[in-house]
Write a protein that holds these residues in place. Structure first.
Motif, short mmCIF file in Angstrom:
data_model
loop_
_atom_site.label_atom_id
_atom_site.label_comp_id
_atom_site.label_asym_id
_atom_site.label_seq_id
_atom_site.Cartn_x
_atom_site.Cartn_y
_atom_site.Cartn_z
N UNK A 153 19.66 63.91 32.96
CA UNK A 153 20.10 63.67 34.44
C UNK A 153 19.32 64.48 35.34
N UNK A 154 18.93 65.78 34.84
CA UNK A 154 18.32 66.81 35.65
C UNK A 154 17.00 66.38 36.11
N UNK A 176 14.97 59.50 50.52
CA UNK A 176 16.35 58.69 50.62
C UNK A 176 16.63 58.37 49.23
N UNK A 177 15.62 57.64 48.49
CA UNK A 177 15.61 57.14 47.02
C UNK A 177 16.01 58.45 46.27
N UNK A 178 15.46 59.35 46.39
CA UNK A 178 15.80 60.84 45.55
C UNK A 178 17.06 61.04 45.59
N UNK A 182 20.07 61.29 42.55
CA UNK A 182 20.80 62.41 42.77
C UNK A 182 22.49 61.85 42.51
N UNK A 183 22.62 61.15 43.68
CA UNK A 183 24.17 60.87 43.81
C UNK A 183 24.68 60.12 42.44
N UNK A 184 23.92 58.91 42.05
CA UNK A 184 24.04 58.06 40.86
C UNK A 184 24.22 59.04 39.59
N UNK A 201 24.80 68.90 41.64
CA UNK A 201 24.97 68.98 43.13
C UNK A 201 24.46 69.90 43.48
N UNK A 202 24.32 71.19 42.90
CA UNK A 202 23.95 72.21 43.63
C UNK A 202 22.30 72.08 43.98
N UNK A 203 21.82 71.46 43.00
CA UNK A 203 20.06 71.07 43.03
C UNK A 203 19.96 70.09 44.26
N UNK A 204 20.92 69.21 44.32
CA UNK A 204 20.68 68.29 45.46
C UNK A 204 20.94 68.89 46.71
#
Length: 217
Positions: A153-154, A176-178, A182-184, A201-204
């Motif tokens: 996932x990362x 926007x796609x990135x 991340x959200x998914x 979430x921290x990375x996002x």
């Protein structure tokens, strides 16, 4: 992953084709003594496989050639640089803790080009420094880049914006796609590994896209 005092890497250079300018420089720290070297190598392998599948010319840069000199020489002939390595506010470093790209290196070969980083904190000072010499697009992080548990996932999240750019999306669309990827991935991890989801979430939240949102490579 923050800059570490000791790192040892093994690098090589290669390209898909010998003729013409390669499109993307793919640089990463894969030395076996480097913390998270397997993750960084997975980043590089994933990007190279994507380029191969899409028939995009690339050059690979790994230790012992991961140096300021090699980086700047290669960027004369590439449109975009992807790099996965240990960093801090001021730059990204190699296995001997020397600058590869930093506020102290001569960065004019990045003028009119793009830099996509998977490293800690380089958005803080390195990004503004590169913008001053004419970098068109920076993608990276203004805080630590965290990895916990399964790499997948990362990797998917961190590389999704680059793959969009390589597909021809402009920076606004890629961002926007990135964020959507991340959200998914965060939603999936919340069910499987909540602590890893916190890291993702921290990375996002640390993600930075800097440059003209209409810019495409």
């Amino acid at each position: 992953f923050r800059r570490k005092i000791k790192r040892v890497l093994h690098l090589s250079t290669q390209s898909i084709k010998e003729i013409g300018m390669a499109f993307i420089l793919i640089a990463y720290n894969n030395d076996t003594s480097a913390e998270l070297h397997e993750f960084m190598e997975s980043c590089g392998d994933s990007v190279m496989q994507y380029c191969y599948d899409k028939q995009i010319e690339y050059t690979q840069l790994t230790p012992p050639y991961l140096t300021e000199h090699e980086m700047m020489s290669q960027m004369e002939e590439h449109h975009i640089c992807f790099i996965a390595g240990h960093g801090d506010d001021d730059g990204i470093y190699n296995e001997t803790d020397e600058d590869v790209i930093s506020t102290r290196t001569t960065n004019y070969n990045f003028q009119g080009k793009a830099l996509y980083c998977v490293s800690c904190c380089s958005a803080v000072n390195l990004c503004p420094s590169l913008m001053q010499v004419g970098l068109k697009l920076y993608v990276g992080y203004n805080d630590t880049f965290e990895v916990r548990g399964d790499y997948s996932p990362f990797l998917q999240s961190a590389l999704s914006g680059l793959k969009c750019l390589l597909d021809g999306d402009d920076a606004k669309t890629a961002k926007e796609k990135m964020n959507q990827i991340y959200d998914e991935q965060i939603d999936i991890l919340n069910q499987e590994n909540p602590w890893a989801a916190v890291c993702l979430l921290h990375n996002k939240e640390s993600l930075v896209f800097q440059g003209d949102e209409n810019y495409s490579i």
